[in-house]
Enzyme design. Sequence first.
Site: not given
Lengths: 578, 195
Positions: A67, A129-130, A179, A493
């Site tokens: 993502e 869940f999630q 959902k 750097m």
Amino acid sequence: MQTETTTDKAVTTEIVTEISGSEAVLKALIAENVDTIFGYPGGAIMPIYDALYDFNDQLEHILVRHEQGGIHAGQGYARTSGKTGVVFATSGPGATNLVTGLADAMIDSTPLVCITGQVFAHLLGTDAFQETDVINITTPVTKWNYQITDANEIPAILAKAFYIAGSGRPGPVLIDITKNAQVQKFEYSGYTKCNHIRSYRPKPIIRKEYIRAAAEMINKSERPLVIFGQGVILGKAEQEFKQFIEKAGLPAAWTILGLSALPTDHPLNVGMLGMHGNYGPNVLTNECDVLIAVGMRFDDRVTGRLDRYAKQAKVIHLDIDPSEIDKNVKADVPVWGDCKESLPLITALLEKRNHQDWVSKFSTCMEKEVEAVIQNELHPTDEVMTMGEVIYQLNQLTNGDAVIVTDVGQHQMVACRYAKFNSSKSNVTSGGLGTMGFALPAAIGAKYGAPERQVVAVIGDGGVQMTIQELGTIMQNNIDVRILILNNRFLGMVRQWQQLFNEKRYSFVDIESPDFVAVANGYRIAGNSISKREDLKDALATMLNHKGAYLLEVFVGKENNVFPMVPQGCGVSEIRLK
Amino acid sequence: MKNEYTLTIYTENQVGLLNRIAIMFSRRKINIDSLNTSPSEIDSIHRFNIVITETEETVRKIVRQIEKQVDVLKAYYNTNDKIIWQELALYKVPTAIVAEKIKVERLLRSYGARVVAITKDYTIFETTGQRAETDKLIEVLAPYGLIEFVRSARIAIIKDSKGFHEKLREFEDAEPVTPLTDDFISEEESNSTIV
């Protein structure tokens, strides 16, 4: 920005029909002229993906590999297209993986609408869940966010989301949709674009007295200096800006995000500001009598130590975001407003000048910098290659017409210092947040945002390993991007700072890399690796002329440093040439 | 120099906005002395009062950042002399002592305390006033066995404010007529009053 002039109300008027929340999401995207979505499916966003199956001909969805890659691609798309990038992710880890990109888009004012799935509304707060509290996690890194739990809200909230993301000072918006709302059928009566929210003022009104005061101050000035940022690009004010500096003969220096708003070889383009910027714009900031800041926010990497920054100068600050005025540098004349509108008003009142002597001071500084730094960087006599000469050769071949996407670190500073640009929206980089791993996915998005243009991602050996999985996205979608890895076998750097400020105590900057060409080949992407100067030109030409994606790794000097440099905590006049 | 400032923020009534405003302060490690949210003179518009002790420069910057939030209509900041403010305090004292010691009752009355509940075990008094007054009353009640004490957040009205009705009309116009940044315009214009 694309929504703010829209006055037509109903974009789609349909007879009232029953559709699902998911369909309403996709209809909203189509009404907002979205053509590309970067995303990754998962449980809580499955209904939207199911609906997407039927919208395949109208919306192109690019399946990324992570993502974070999706959101950086959305940013790249927004930066080259000037449109709002759209990203899909699922709940929980899908949503948390967006956070770096949101923070990056927030600080670099990139318009994004991110849509995340969320668990069923009745499960909110149950550690389902999630499930994660994505609204609260993303509040500090979004311009606006909102959780939808009822499908009826979808059309109006998405309209608001696109309006907020793209108007005023753009930024990322996240819409979290449970959902149940995605599957819920509701009476859909069309999509109406949003062009007004009573609590939101994207564009402060320009005050005429400040326009006059600014023009007067510039007319009286003997040593004016314009410093410009991304505001010029976001405001689509490149022409207005050019006319402004040309009429009064104002030398103009850019921040890293302002780069490409003014062609590199414009006679009044005096170079880059800040820590690794050019010598002239830095030291002369402390000699100018009027400093005119256009669409920039006086980041600490630009100003160095604030109490030694342009103390002698009167400051005119043009910005669309009133909270930027006086935030870091006190403005004598604050010009609130969209610079596309305010610049022509000021230009109209300006006297024709050329400030020849003053402008020539920048050339004198440049000569000094060429001698001390640039000559050796672009045309080294040592055996080892420099990053600068790679960029120089790249310029020769692209002639400044390519989109250059950079990651973060030494290669970024070198690329921004030396890359040639002829047109706006050609430089894509992570400026404010400094997100390593930005370039590879952002280049993917940049190509979708400007499909007709050549896109070259310039990346260090460290940064590329942070999001290297996006080679899979390139492979699967045959995305025509060129990947140029400048490999110095160090986190360059940090190593440079350790050399200069920590007595060469090289603490965990020695990074080992895989065989990048073999990795690319594993993803069925062609590639080559070179370490000799005599191969450079041909290798770059092969990379650019190859049909399809190509990875070129160039081994450059291990311990080369980027100069000039304004060390942290120093004023801009204390810039070091070595 | 740090000073006590009272912020008055007009907002939409939106879930999550309290957090969006609160993190403005926590991000800068500024402690909120007092925070109150309530309805305003306008239906559907919410009003926050937040008290912080900071320099004016810090307060001005934070107020601009707050006002930038999409669901915030307007934010003002004022020093104490520009506002009328009150806090409500409740004191629970043993009823026996109040009944027994006439001195306690007189004391409470002299502080303008009002009885709001009496049981055989305890009596609850209420005062409204400013912090110094309520604090003083705790001090004098302490020797007599103060069982419980609670004080509300500050609520404040800006003395010179004409209310929000007119501003709202302006906000509701798609094309604003006057610059909304007016409140910040110049040095001579006092930032501590609403215009």
